[in-house]
Write an enzyme that holds these catalytic residues in place. Sequence first.
Site, PDB file in Angstrom:
ATOM      1  N   GLU A 201      12.657   5.667 -53.809  1.00  0.00           N
ATOM      2  CA  GLU A 201      11.248   5.946 -54.064  1.00  0.00           C
ATOM      3  C   GLU A 201      11.027   6.238 -55.549  1.00  0.00           C
ATOM      4  O   GLU A 201      11.969   6.541 -56.283  1.00  0.00           O
ATOM      5  CB  GLU A 201      10.782   7.151 -53.219  1.00  0.00           C
ATOM      6  CG  GLU A 201      10.933   6.919 -51.721  1.00  0.00           C
ATOM      7  CD  GLU A 201      10.311   7.991 -50.832  1.00  0.00           C
ATOM      8  OE1 GLU A 201       9.621   7.638 -49.865  1.00  0.00           O
ATOM      9  OE2 GLU A 201      10.514   9.188 -51.098  1.00  0.00           O
TER      10      GLU A 201
ATOM     11  N   TRP B 142      11.817  16.855 -48.778  1.00  0.00           N
ATOM     12  CA  TRP B 142      11.209  16.411 -47.509  1.00  0.00           C
ATOM     13  C   TRP B 142      11.870  17.042 -46.287  1.00  0.00           C
ATOM     14  O   TRP B 142      11.290  17.048 -45.207  1.00  0.00           O
ATOM     15  CB  TRP B 142      11.214  14.880 -47.406  1.00  0.00           C
ATOM     16  CG  TRP B 142      10.128  14.256 -48.232  1.00  0.00           C
ATOM     17  CD1 TRP B 142      10.288  13.444 -49.328  1.00  0.00           C
ATOM     18  CD2 TRP B 142       8.707  14.370 -48.042  1.00  0.00           C
ATOM     19  NE1 TRP B 142       9.053  13.073 -49.826  1.00  0.00           N
ATOM     20  CE2 TRP B 142       8.072  13.625 -49.051  1.00  0.00           C
ATOM     21  CE3 TRP B 142       7.906  15.065 -47.117  1.00  0.00           C
ATOM     22  CZ2 TRP B 142       6.681  13.532 -49.174  1.00  0.00           C
ATOM     23  CZ3 TRP B 142       6.523  14.974 -47.234  1.00  0.00           C
ATOM     24  CH2 TRP B 142       5.930  14.218 -48.256  1.00  0.00           C
TER      25      TRP B 142
ATOM     26  N   PHE C 165      -1.177   6.229 -52.153  1.00  0.00           N
ATOM     27  CA  PHE C 165       0.171   6.761 -52.356  1.00  0.00           C
ATOM     28  C   PHE C 165       0.489   6.832 -53.861  1.00  0.00           C
ATOM     29  O   PHE C 165      -0.364   6.570 -54.706  1.00  0.00           O
ATOM     30  CB  PHE C 165       1.188   5.875 -51.623  1.00  0.00           C
ATOM     31  CG  PHE C 165       1.444   6.293 -50.195  1.00  0.00           C
ATOM     32  CD1 PHE C 165       0.523   7.052 -49.483  1.00  0.00           C
ATOM     33  CD2 PHE C 165       2.622   5.926 -49.560  1.00  0.00           C
ATOM     34  CE1 PHE C 165       0.769   7.441 -48.166  1.00  0.00           C
ATOM     35  CE2 PHE C 165       2.884   6.309 -48.241  1.00  0.00           C
ATOM     36  CZ  PHE C 165       1.958   7.057 -47.551  1.00  0.00           C
ATOM     37  N   SER C 166       1.746   7.122 -54.161  1.00  0.00           N
ATOM     38  CA  SER C 166       2.128   7.403 -55.548  1.00  0.00           C
ATOM     39  C   SER C 166       1.990   6.197 -56.470  1.00  0.00           C
ATOM     40  O   SER C 166       2.046   5.050 -56.037  1.00  0.00           O
ATOM     41  CB  SER C 166       3.562   7.912 -55.585  1.00  0.00           C
ATOM     42  OG  SER C 166       3.563   9.230 -55.092  1.00  0.00           O
TER      43      SER C 166
ATOM     44  N   ASP D 174       5.165   2.797 -54.988  1.00  0.00           N
ATOM     45  CA  ASP D 174       5.322   3.697 -56.136  1.00  0.00           C
ATOM     46  C   ASP D 174       5.403   2.967 -57.477  1.00  0.00           C
ATOM     47  O   ASP D 174       6.349   3.170 -58.264  1.00  0.00           O
ATOM     48  CB  ASP D 174       6.538   4.629 -55.944  1.00  0.00           C
ATOM     49  CG  ASP D 174       6.489   5.385 -54.610  1.00  0.00           C
ATOM     50  OD1 ASP D 174       5.384   5.475 -54.033  1.00  0.00           O
ATOM     51  OD2 ASP D 174       7.540   5.858 -54.154  1.00  0.00           O
TER      52      ASP D 174
ATOM     53  N   TRP E  32       1.227  17.290 -44.999  1.00  0.00           N
ATOM     54  CA  TRP E  32       0.941  15.939 -45.479  1.00  0.00           C
ATOM     55  C   TRP E  32      -0.089  15.270 -44.566  1.00  0.00           C
ATOM     56  O   TRP E  32      -0.060  15.460 -43.348  1.00  0.00           O
ATOM     57  CB  TRP E  32       2.253  15.145 -45.494  1.00  0.00           C
ATOM     58  CG  TRP E  32       2.173  13.811 -46.167  1.00  0.00           C
ATOM     59  CD1 TRP E  32       2.429  13.563 -47.478  1.00  0.00           C
ATOM     60  CD2 TRP E  32       1.833  12.557 -45.572  1.00  0.00           C
ATOM     61  NE1 TRP E  32       2.259  12.224 -47.731  1.00  0.00           N
ATOM     62  CE2 TRP E  32       1.900  11.581 -46.580  1.00  0.00           C
ATOM     63  CE3 TRP E  32       1.465  12.148 -44.281  1.00  0.00           C
ATOM     64  CZ2 TRP E  32       1.632  10.234 -46.357  1.00  0.00           C
ATOM     65  CZ3 TRP E  32       1.194  10.811 -44.052  1.00  0.00           C
ATOM     66  CH2 TRP E  32       1.272   9.869 -45.079  1.00  0.00           C
TER      67      TRP E  32
ATOM     68  N   ASP F 250       4.114  14.374 -54.623  1.00  0.00           N
ATOM     69  CA  ASP F 250       4.517  13.797 -55.916  1.00  0.00           C
ATOM     70  C   ASP F 250       3.501  13.917 -57.061  1.00  0.00           C
ATOM     71  O   ASP F 250       2.304  13.730 -56.845  1.00  0.00           O
ATOM     72  CB  ASP F 250       4.744  12.284 -55.786  1.00  0.00           C
ATOM     73  CG  ASP F 250       5.542  11.892 -54.572  1.00  0.00           C
ATOM     74  OD1 ASP F 250       5.976  12.763 -53.827  1.00  0.00           O
ATOM     75  OD2 ASP F 250       5.721  10.673 -54.386  1.00  0.00           O
TER      76      ASP F 250
ATOM     77  N   TRP G  75      -2.282  20.818 -49.358  1.00  0.00           N
ATOM     78  CA  TRP G  75      -0.986  20.134 -49.535  1.00  0.00           C
ATOM     79  C   TRP G  75      -0.900  19.292 -50.819  1.00  0.00           C
ATOM     80  O   TRP G  75      -1.807  18.530 -51.143  1.00  0.00           O
ATOM     81  CB  TRP G  75      -0.754  19.196 -48.355  1.00  0.00           C
ATOM     82  CG  TRP G  75       0.400  18.268 -48.570  1.00  0.00           C
ATOM     83  CD1 TRP G  75       0.356  17.032 -49.147  1.00  0.00           C
ATOM     84  CD2 TRP G  75       1.764  18.500 -48.230  1.00  0.00           C
ATOM     85  NE1 TRP G  75       1.624  16.488 -49.188  1.00  0.00           N
ATOM     86  CE2 TRP G  75       2.499  17.364 -48.626  1.00  0.00           C
ATOM     87  CE3 TRP G  75       2.448  19.575 -47.620  1.00  0.00           C
ATOM     88  CZ2 TRP G  75       3.874  17.256 -48.439  1.00  0.00           C
ATOM     89  CZ3 TRP G  75       3.819  19.464 -47.443  1.00  0.00           C
ATOM     90  CH2 TRP G  75       4.519  18.321 -47.840  1.00  0.00           C
TER      91      TRP G  75
ATOM     92  N   GLN H 210      -0.184  13.610 -55.401  1.00  0.00           N
ATOM     93  CA  GLN H 210      -0.407  13.306 -53.993  1.00  0.00           C
ATOM     94  C   GLN H 210      -1.035  14.545 -53.353  1.00  0.00           C
ATOM     95  O   GLN H 210      -0.469  15.647 -53.414  1.00  0.00           O
ATOM     96  CB  GLN H 210       0.931  12.972 -53.320  1.00  0.00           C
ATOM     97  CG  GLN H 210       1.493  11.631 -53.744  1.00  0.00           C
ATOM     98  CD  GLN H 210       0.728  10.481 -53.107  1.00  0.00           C
ATOM     99  OE1 GLN H 210       0.959  10.125 -51.976  1.00  0.00           O
ATOM    100  NE2 GLN H 210      -0.205   9.897 -53.847  1.00  0.00           N
TER     101      GLN H 210
HETATM  102  C1  FRU Z   1       7.729  10.379 -52.259  1.00  0.00           C
HETATM  103  C2  FRU Z   1       6.744   9.577 -51.398  1.00  0.00           C
HETATM  104  C3  FRU Z   1       6.393   8.271 -52.080  1.00  0.00           C
HETATM  105  C4  FRU Z   1       5.058   7.962 -51.497  1.00  0.00           C
HETATM  106  C5  FRU Z   1       4.438   9.327 -51.358  1.00  0.00           C
HETATM  107  C6  FRU Z   1       3.519   9.487 -50.179  1.00  0.00           C
HETATM  108  O1  FRU Z   1       7.728  11.732 -51.991  1.00  0.00           O
HETATM  109  O2  FRU Z   1       7.310   9.381 -50.114  1.00  0.00           O
HETATM  110  O3  FRU Z   1       7.350   7.251 -51.900  1.00  0.00           O
HETATM  111  O4  FRU Z   1       4.298   7.108 -52.295  1.00  0.00           O
HETATM  112  O5  FRU Z   1       5.499  10.245 -51.259  1.00  0.00           O
HETATM  113  O6  FRU Z   1       2.836  10.694 -50.221  1.00  0.00           O
END
Ligand code: FRU
Length: 491
Positions: A211, A296, A85-86, A160, A53, A29, A26, A45
């Site tokens: 985001e 998503w 995370f991002s 983020d 995910w 971002d 998987w 990610q």
């Molecule tokens: C965007 C997001 C970010 C977060 C990440 C988690 O797609 O939801 O806000 O950091 O993916 O994987």
Amino acid sequence: MVEGEEQNVYKELYRPQYHFSPPQMWMNDPNGLVYHEGVYHLFYQYYPEDIVWGPMHWGHAISDDLLHWKHRPIALYPDEHGFIFSGSAVVDKNNTSGFGVDEEIPLVAIFTYHLMEGEKQGRKDFQTQGIAYSLDNGETWKKYLGNPVIGNEGIKDFRDPKVFWYEDTQSWILSLVAGDHAKFYTSKDLKNWKYLSEFGKYNGAHGGVWECPDLFPLKVEGSDEEKWVLIISINPGAPNGGSGTQYFIGDFDGTSFTSDQKEPKWLDYGTDNYAGVTYNNTPNGDRIFIGWMSNWDYARDTPTKKWRSAMTVPRKLALKKNEDDYLLTNMPVKQINGLAASTLKKDINVPPKTSDTFKIDDLNQSQIDFTTASRNFKLIFSNDLNETLTLTMDSKSKGFIIDRMYSGKIDFQSEFGNKKHFMPFERTNSKPYEVIILMDWSSIEVFLDNGTYVMTEQIFPTKPYNMLVIENLDEQATIENGHIKHLKSIW
Ligand code: FRU
């Protein structure tokens, strides 16, 4: 990797041939986009144990041309503060962080920690910001022992971080999102951060959570005027459903970003360009953007088995001024031209009220381009199973429409193929404009009028498309100077 599978890598059904996708498992971002000493870094990610995910890591790939990528070991693993995370990465040239040793310039990554235990306990403060550094141009990373560097005072969606160096105040500026708005912070050393300001509660689209912010200056094309652009991803709430990317044009004075823009502007009207951000420190200052080519709404369900999802082609952003209005444009980086191995058709010319048919086996790995002033045409891609993908330019509805309802596999999730996708296409003149279409094995990217109107969408034809019909329905304008080019695989 299972033994014996190696030879199939990057040859599987739907595997993009000139877009980045992870070798397996998987991806979402793009993260930490930064250029340093001849290397473009693409972190992303990544969940290395499944094609859905899960606990997030930062995967890593490098390139010297933004097209051909080499996979590198995972850069960041979850730790006691949470999943990774991002976030972004910077080149700390002046060693403001003090992480540099023996003249080695540190790369510093700034990311969000997501503490699952905290979320499960129903707390609100489970997202914090942490940093890590590398002294070998991104190969290996050490987390900062003082993490987190920005704590959480009870904001559920707080993430983020995107950081850049701001010359005027000789300091770092960080943007992050906090639910329905962006917040800005500043620091001298990347470790101690001071809150500056916020933006956006009453600007733009708010159909979902904000985001992946990105704040940067751009010169208006053909002038010396500089404006600041704030990119914000939003999910849900995009014009064609689910995830999308809006932007704001305004000014930044070192403390606040201001914009009188109330209505959202969209960087891409397609359903599959999300969480995109731009490179720090590019060699000639170009603003290069990469987005995650999914949504998503159905990202977890797309019909690939070994890996999930790909990135958009890298795109160069520019700023255009139309009377009093500023528009952010995005176009494939020039390097893409170098992938055109052979021209399968040239001098395509479709006069008003006529159509032309092209039978070509390599359509799924091609660039189709032409120039036209036509406001009424259709491009219909199809295969032997009669699966069709239809692109329509329609003067009546003043729009460009992608219909993937019959394009192939769509039944993996109800939102994927349930409606046509519309992009407003307004023109005040009848001058010809350029149409560029990039088609890969599971995506299509459409760039109209120099990247002023863009749509990116995933497609999953059961068999490759091998026929293209171009119908010019216009009364006056010709479709001209068209090409169909085969694009080489980057793998
Ligand atoms: C965007 C997001 C970010 C977060 C990440 C988690 O797609 O939801 O806000 O950091 O993916 O994987």
